[in-house]
Scaffold this motif. Sequence first.
Motif, PDB file in Angstrom:
ATOM      1  N   CYS A 223       0.851  -1.191   0.000  1.00 20.68           N
ATOM      2  CA  CYS A 223       0.000   0.000   0.000  1.00 20.68           C
ATOM      3  C   CYS A 223       0.894   1.251   0.000  1.00 20.68           C
ATOM      4  CB  CYS A 223      -0.904  -0.005   1.225  1.00 20.68           C
ATOM      5  SG  CYS A 223      -2.207   1.241   1.215  1.00 20.68           S
ATOM      6  N   SER A 228      -2.048   4.959   2.248  1.00 21.88           N
ATOM      7  CA  SER A 228      -2.072   4.515   3.648  1.00 21.88           C
ATOM      8  C   SER A 228      -2.500   5.652   4.563  1.00 21.88           C
ATOM      9  CB  SER A 228      -0.690   4.005   4.069  1.00 21.88           C
ATOM     10  OG  SER A 228      -0.317   2.865   3.326  1.00 21.88           O
ATOM     11  N   ILE A 231      -6.238   6.337   4.062  1.00 14.07           N
ATOM     12  CA  ILE A 231      -7.047   5.276   4.674  1.00 14.07           C
ATOM     13  C   ILE A 231      -7.151   5.483   6.182  1.00 14.07           C
ATOM     14  CG2 ILE A 231      -7.034   2.814   5.259  1.00 14.07           C
ATOM     15  CD1 ILE A 231      -5.887   2.304   2.439  1.00 14.07           C
ATOM     16  N   TYR A 234      -9.145   8.561   7.141  1.00 18.15           N
ATOM     17  CA  TYR A 234     -10.580   8.382   6.897  1.00 18.15           C
ATOM     18  C   TYR A 234     -11.208   7.492   7.964  1.00 18.15           C
ATOM     19  CZ  TYR A 234     -14.861   8.174   4.162  1.00 18.15           C
ATOM     20  OH  TYR A 234     -16.166   8.309   3.763  1.00 18.15           O
ATOM     21  N   THR A 252      -9.644  -2.093   8.792  1.00 19.47           N
ATOM     22  CA  THR A 252      -8.705  -1.158   8.171  1.00 19.47           C
ATOM     23  C   THR A 252      -7.704  -1.910   7.304  1.00 19.47           C
ATOM     24  OG1 THR A 252      -8.881   0.290  10.110  1.00 19.47           O
ATOM     25  CG2 THR A 252      -7.070   0.708   8.613  1.00 19.47           C
ATOM     26  N   TRP A 255      -9.433  -3.202   4.163  1.00 19.95           N
ATOM     27  CA  TRP A 255      -9.682  -2.128   3.196  1.00 19.95           C
ATOM     28  C   TRP A 255      -8.399  -1.745   2.480  1.00 19.95           C
ATOM     29  CZ3 TRP A 255     -10.865   3.700   4.115  1.00 19.95           C
ATOM     30  CH2 TRP A 255     -11.528   4.220   3.002  1.00 19.95           C
ATOM     31  N   ALA A 256      -7.309  -1.625   3.222  1.00 19.76           N
ATOM     32  CA  ALA A 256      -6.022  -1.299   2.607  1.00 19.76           C
ATOM     33  C   ALA A 256      -5.602  -2.387   1.617  1.00 19.76           C
ATOM     34  CB  ALA A 256      -4.957  -1.123   3.685  1.00 19.76           C
ATOM     35  N   LEU A 259      -7.879  -2.126  -1.573  1.00 23.43           N
ATOM     36  CA  LEU A 259      -7.505  -0.987  -2.416  1.00 23.43           C
ATOM     37  C   LEU A 259      -6.175  -1.220  -3.120  1.00 23.43           C
ATOM     38  CD1 LEU A 259      -8.593   1.894  -0.005  1.00 23.43           C
ATOM     39  CD2 LEU A 259      -9.704   1.235  -2.148  1.00 23.43           C
ATOM     40  N   LEU A 267      -7.532   7.793  -2.632  1.00 20.06           N
ATOM     41  CA  LEU A 267      -8.977   7.622  -2.495  1.00 20.06           C
ATOM     42  C   LEU A 267      -9.729   8.636  -3.354  1.00 20.06           C
ATOM     43  CD1 LEU A 267      -9.450   7.070   1.365  1.00 20.06           C
ATOM     44  CD2 LEU A 267      -9.791   5.395  -0.457  1.00 20.06           C
ATOM     45  N   LEU A 279     -14.976  -2.409   4.615  1.00 22.52           N
ATOM     46  CA  LEU A 279     -14.704  -1.597   5.794  1.00 22.52           C
ATOM     47  C   LEU A 279     -15.873  -1.586   6.776  1.00 22.52           C
ATOM     48  CD1 LEU A 279     -12.636   0.394   7.087  1.00 22.52           C
ATOM     49  CD2 LEU A 279     -13.830   2.236   5.856  1.00 22.52           C
TER      50      LEU A 279
END
Length: 309
Positions: A223, A228, A231, A234, A252, A255-256, A259, A267, A279
């Motif tokens: 990532c 990072s 993410i 957010y 988390t 999600w990382a 993505l 994002l 997430l």
Amino acid sequence: MAQPVTGRIPRSIDETAAMLEAHDYLAGTALATVLFLALRMKRPLFLEGEAGVGKTEIAKVLARSLDRPLIRLQCYEGLDIASAVYEWNYPAQMLEIRLSEAVGMVDRQRIESDIFSERFLIRRPVLQAISSSAGRAPVFLIDELDRTDEAFEAFLLEVLSDYQVTIPELGTIRANEPPIVIITTNRTREIHDALKRRCLYHWVDYPQAAQELEIIRRKVPGCSETLSREIVAYVQKLRTIDLFKNPGVAETIDWATALTELDTLALDPETLADTLGTLLKYQDDIARIEGAEGRKLLSQVKAELAAPG
């Protein structure tokens, strides 16, 4: 920081933190301290906190670090002694009785002694945890204790007092060495004070932004740094609003990872909406965040990260 020694109980708080960090678990001073004390004092460690903050992972990392077997009792509503402690292998016992009758054995006392012996005993997690040999006491994870009822909690209180189980047909089985006990709860109900008094206690909270960023760097090395940071920023903002279920550290990381698999560099509203299912786990939360509120949070994140300093 002191270097951990695999298989040995740590001798300091710094060594305890290093032991966890060697397996990519970043513990604050308070957690490292209470874990060190639990290991040195041979007391159960009671970990409370929201789901997904890494309570269960502590037991897993501890087992790997100390080179001990991990025995996990996953709690649920209706958990009973047969599922948690022991039961008899009734089909095998019936077969043994039939075979004894077939060869003409009529000594009822001898048959009973045979079928209620160790070879017909099925050891469940509690009995496994107190049956290990000295020097190889396992890490015994009692996961999500709050899902059980108070009757089982009372039984567990007795087990943790003396580390022994009484089986009417065999007698009392005592631990040669007490297991390393980690108890977790998501606080869906309060656990009785009598059990808590036998434990050391720690509340496991969501990590701060810097700590969560370091977790992403370790767990999802592919990532990008920009992604990072976005993410983590957010997710940290999501936890400040009134969601049905805030995302934990595991979400988390998921999600990382998602993505990164999508080759996302930064994002944007479309990618955010398309990947929220990794997430957030409740439709009401997803519906709320994939709309204007989610885009507003993203704009705030972008602005804050772009600001100098």
